[in-house]
Design a protein around this motif. Structure first.
Motif, PDB file in Angstrom:
ATOM      1  N   TRP A  13       0.803  -1.215   0.000  1.00  0.00           N
ATOM      2  CA  TRP A  13       0.000   0.000   0.000  1.00  0.00           C
ATOM      3  C   TRP A  13       0.843   1.276   0.000  1.00  0.00           C
ATOM      4  O   TRP A  13       0.537   2.234  -0.701  1.00  0.00           O
ATOM      5  CB  TRP A  13      -0.933   0.012   1.208  1.00  0.00           C
ATOM      6  N   PHE A  14       1.896   1.290   0.838  1.00  0.00           N
ATOM      7  CA  PHE A  14       2.622   2.540   1.086  1.00  0.00           C
ATOM      8  C   PHE A  14       4.065   2.526   0.580  1.00  0.00           C
ATOM      9  O   PHE A  14       4.764   3.538   0.704  1.00  0.00           O
ATOM     10  CB  PHE A  14       2.634   2.861   2.591  1.00  0.00           C
ATOM     11  N   GLY A  15       4.538   1.397   0.062  1.00  0.00           N
ATOM     12  CA  GLY A  15       5.919   1.337  -0.384  1.00  0.00           C
ATOM     13  C   GLY A  15       6.860   1.071   0.788  1.00  0.00           C
ATOM     14  O   GLY A  15       6.471   0.508   1.823  1.00  0.00           O
ATOM     15  N   ILE A  16       8.116   1.501   0.660  1.00  0.00           N
ATOM     16  CA  ILE A  16       9.109   1.249   1.705  1.00  0.00           C
ATOM     17  C   ILE A  16       9.755   2.554   2.167  1.00  0.00           C
ATOM     18  O   ILE A  16      10.878   2.545   2.669  1.00  0.00           O
ATOM     19  CB  ILE A  16      10.193   0.262   1.226  1.00  0.00           C
ATOM     20  N   ASP A  17       9.052   3.651   2.009  1.00  0.00           N
ATOM     21  CA  ASP A  17       9.628   4.931   2.406  1.00  0.00           C
ATOM     22  C   ASP A  17       9.224   5.266   3.840  1.00  0.00           C
ATOM     23  O   ASP A  17       8.735   4.415   4.590  1.00  0.00           O
ATOM     24  CB  ASP A  17       9.194   6.031   1.442  1.00  0.00           C
ATOM     25  N   ASP A  18       9.402   6.525   4.221  1.00  0.00           N
ATOM     26  CA  ASP A  18       9.125   6.948   5.596  1.00  0.00           C
ATOM     27  C   ASP A  18       7.663   6.795   5.961  1.00  0.00           C
ATOM     28  O   ASP A  18       7.334   6.543   7.128  1.00  0.00           O
ATOM     29  CB  ASP A  18       9.552   8.410   5.788  1.00  0.00           C
ATOM     30  N   THR A  19       6.769   6.952   4.985  1.00  0.00           N
ATOM     31  CA  THR A  19       5.336   6.825   5.273  1.00  0.00           C
ATOM     32  C   THR A  19       4.996   5.430   5.764  1.00  0.00           C
ATOM     33  O   THR A  19       4.250   5.258   6.744  1.00  0.00           O
ATOM     34  CB  THR A  19       4.507   7.154   4.022  1.00  0.00           C
ATOM     35  N   ALA A  20       5.527   4.427   5.110  1.00  0.00           N
ATOM     36  CA  ALA A  20       5.259   3.049   5.513  1.00  0.00           C
ATOM     37  C   ALA A  20       5.799   2.771   6.908  1.00  0.00           C
ATOM     38  O   ALA A  20       5.135   2.123   7.733  1.00  0.00           O
ATOM     39  CB  ALA A  20       5.867   2.080   4.506  1.00  0.00           C
ATOM     40  N   ARG A  21       6.996   3.258   7.196  1.00  0.00           N
ATOM     41  CA  ARG A  21       7.558   3.038   8.535  1.00  0.00           C
ATOM     42  C   ARG A  21       6.723   3.740   9.597  1.00  0.00           C
ATOM     43  O   ARG A  21       6.519   3.211  10.700  1.00  0.00           O
ATOM     44  CB  ARG A  21       9.013   3.517   8.565  1.00  0.00           C
ATOM     45  N   LEU A  22       6.229   4.936   9.286  1.00  0.00           N
ATOM     46  CA  LEU A  22       5.394   5.651  10.245  1.00  0.00           C
ATOM     47  C   LEU A  22       4.070   4.925  10.477  1.00  0.00           C
ATOM     48  O   LEU A  22       3.568   4.883  11.608  1.00  0.00           O
ATOM     49  CB  LEU A  22       5.140   7.076   9.747  1.00  0.00           C
ATOM     50  N   VAL A  23       3.520   4.335   9.432  1.00  0.00           N
ATOM     51  CA  VAL A  23       2.287   3.559   9.577  1.00  0.00           C
ATOM     52  C   VAL A  23       2.505   2.386  10.523  1.00  0.00           C
ATOM     53  O   VAL A  23       1.660   2.087  11.378  1.00  0.00           O
ATOM     54  CB  VAL A  23       1.801   3.063   8.199  1.00  0.00           C
ATOM     55  N   ILE A  24       3.637   1.719  10.413  1.00  0.00           N
ATOM     56  CA  ILE A  24       3.930   0.587  11.295  1.00  0.00           C
ATOM     57  C   ILE A  24       4.064   1.051  12.738  1.00  0.00           C
ATOM     58  O   ILE A  24       3.560   0.393  13.665  1.00  0.00           O
ATOM     59  CB  ILE A  24       5.206  -0.119  10.818  1.00  0.00           C
ATOM     60  N   VAL A  25       4.732   2.171  12.962  1.00  0.00           N
ATOM     61  CA  VAL A  25       4.888   2.683  14.324  1.00  0.00           C
ATOM     62  C   VAL A  25       3.528   3.027  14.925  1.00  0.00           C
ATOM     63  O   VAL A  25       3.230   2.675  16.087  1.00  0.00           O
ATOM     64  CB  VAL A  25       5.814   3.914  14.329  1.00  0.00           C
ATOM     65  N   VAL A  26       2.688   3.703  14.157  1.00  0.00           N
ATOM     66  CA  VAL A  26       1.353   4.054  14.657  1.00  0.00           C
ATOM     67  C   VAL A  26       0.537   2.802  14.908  1.00  0.00           C
ATOM     68  O   VAL A  26      -0.172   2.689  15.925  1.00  0.00           O
ATOM     69  CB  VAL A  26       0.640   4.985  13.658  1.00  0.00           C
ATOM     70  N   TRP A  27       0.618   1.850  14.009  1.00  0.00           N
ATOM     71  CA  TRP A  27      -0.108   0.585  14.159  1.00  0.00           C
ATOM     72  C   TRP A  27       0.302  -0.107  15.455  1.00  0.00           C
ATOM     73  O   TRP A  27      -0.535  -0.651  16.176  1.00  0.00           O
ATOM     74  CB  TRP A  27       0.191  -0.313  12.966  1.00  0.00           C
ATOM     75  N   ALA A  28       1.586  -0.088  15.748  1.00  0.00           N
ATOM     76  CA  ALA A  28       2.069  -0.759  16.956  1.00  0.00           C
ATOM     77  C   ALA A  28       1.648  -0.034  18.222  1.00  0.00           C
ATOM     78  O   ALA A  28       1.424  -0.671  19.260  1.00  0.00           O
ATOM     79  CB  ALA A  28       3.589  -0.882  16.900  1.00  0.00           C
ATOM     80  N   ALA A  29       1.545   1.300  18.164  1.00  0.00           N
ATOM     81  CA  ALA A  29       1.337   2.083  19.388  1.00  0.00           C
ATOM     82  C   ALA A  29      -0.112   2.388  19.693  1.00  0.00           C
ATOM     83  O   ALA A  29      -0.492   2.520  20.864  1.00  0.00           O
ATOM     84  CB  ALA A  29       2.125   3.395  19.277  1.00  0.00           C
ATOM     85  N   VAL A  30      -0.950   2.532  18.681  1.00  0.00           N
ATOM     86  CA  VAL A  30      -2.275   3.097  18.915  1.00  0.00           C
ATOM     87  C   VAL A  30      -3.206   2.113  19.633  1.00  0.00           C
ATOM     88  O   VAL A  30      -4.053   2.540  20.436  1.00  0.00           O
ATOM     89  CB  VAL A  30      -2.902   3.562  17.581  1.00  0.00           C
ATOM     90  N   PHE A  31      -3.069   0.830  19.391  1.00  0.00           N
ATOM     91  CA  PHE A  31      -4.047  -0.109  19.946  1.00  0.00           C
ATOM     92  C   PHE A  31      -3.902  -0.323  21.454  1.00  0.00           C
ATOM     93  O   PHE A  31      -4.916  -0.371  22.160  1.00  0.00           O
ATOM     94  CB  PHE A  31      -3.990  -1.434  19.187  1.00  0.00           C
TER      95      PHE A  31
END
Length: 279
Positions: free
Chosen positions: A141-159
């Motif tokens: 969906w997001f590639g391998i740039d900073d956006t994808a890494r930020l999505v993973i960090v948010v995914w890990a933290a928000v729940f």
């Protein structure tokens, strides 16, 4: 009946205890920190001893002294400061986005039985399933740039933050809500002035978990699809069999994790002292 005092025996006058007498000692105030340091020193010294006696091969497992030398090399070569800043930036942005999403959404879900019934199964599933399994989808969906890494960090933290906020909102003292109804407060005003302060212990407990998981998410993202950050340094140095350098980066990650969690714990003790919770 009168008490008799033996002639020549000294008489000791008692005095009431003052606040200075009741003040805890330095060890009592910092017991958890000191015991943690002692435990860490025991593990590191045992590890170094096993390397010296030849039980552990430092070419494959490194050693504490080798990791210290590795930190010096990374600092001199410029491979420490920029990756550390990159990782902390990802963690900071991820935590900020998680707070903006998780706290208001958790309060709304927690105060609505209908929304809680609809969202609770999905939240539990998203929290229970490791976010690592979604990496291929996120990359697609997001590639391998900073956006994808930020999505993973948010995914890990928000729940974890969301789960704690929902629990706090659902366990809010009914007397607080009764006072709000007596003063005819709107729902938005009640959420802001009653639900938010009343759930602060839950919010900070979730924040502590979110901080730890956000760091994990950032490192995982850097390991799999990063070109910068401490996770990328670990991956790159391990591929080059520079185990001392890789272990040095891991040590920096561990120090950051301890500082972040201890800092949040300190903030939690200062902001929720009234709740009676003890760290």
């Amino acid at each position: 009946m009168t008490d008799t005092v033996e002639r020549g025996a000294p008489v000791i006058e008692s005095r009431p205890l003052t606040e200075l007498d009741r003040r805890p000692t330095f060890f009592a105030r910092h017991k958890s920190l000191l015991l943690g340091l002692i435990g860490g020193l025991i593990v590191l010294s045992s590890w170094q001893t096993l390397v010296w006696v030849g039980v552990v091969d430092d070419k494959f497992a490194s050693s504490p002294l080798g990791a210290i030398e590795g930190i010096g090399y990374l600092a001199e070569s410029g491979m420490l400061w920029e990756p550390t800043f990159s990782t902390l930036t990802s963690v900071g942005l991820g935590i900020l986005i998680s707070i903006v999403i998780g706290v208001p959404l958790g309060l709304v879900i927690g105060r609505s039985s209908v929304l809680h019934g609809l969202a609770e199964p999905l939240i539990s599933i998203m929290y229970s399933v490791p976010f690592v399994v979604f990496l291929p989808i996120i990359i697609f969906w997001f590639g391998i740039d900073d956006t994808a890494r930020l999505v993973i960090v948010v995914w890990a933290a928000v729940f974890p933050l969301l789960i704690n906020v929902v629990a706090g909102a659902r366990n809010l003292d009914a007397n607080y809500l009764q006072v709000s109804r007596v003063f005819c407060s709107s729902r938005l005003k009640t959420l802001w002035s009653v639900s938010l302060p009343g759930t602060m212990p839950y919010i900070l407990a979730g924040f502590r978990q979110a901080v730890a998981r956000s760091l994990v998410g950032a490192i995982v993202a850097e390991l799999f699809m990063g070109t910068e950050g401490l996770g990328y340094v670990v991956q790159a140095e391990t591929s080059n069999f520079q185990m001392d350098h890789a272990m040095a980066a891991i040590g920096v990650i561990a120090v950051i994790a301890v500082l972040l969690t201890r800092g949040v714990a300190w903030l939690e003790s200062r902001l929720t002292f009234w709740s009676g919770s003890v760290d």
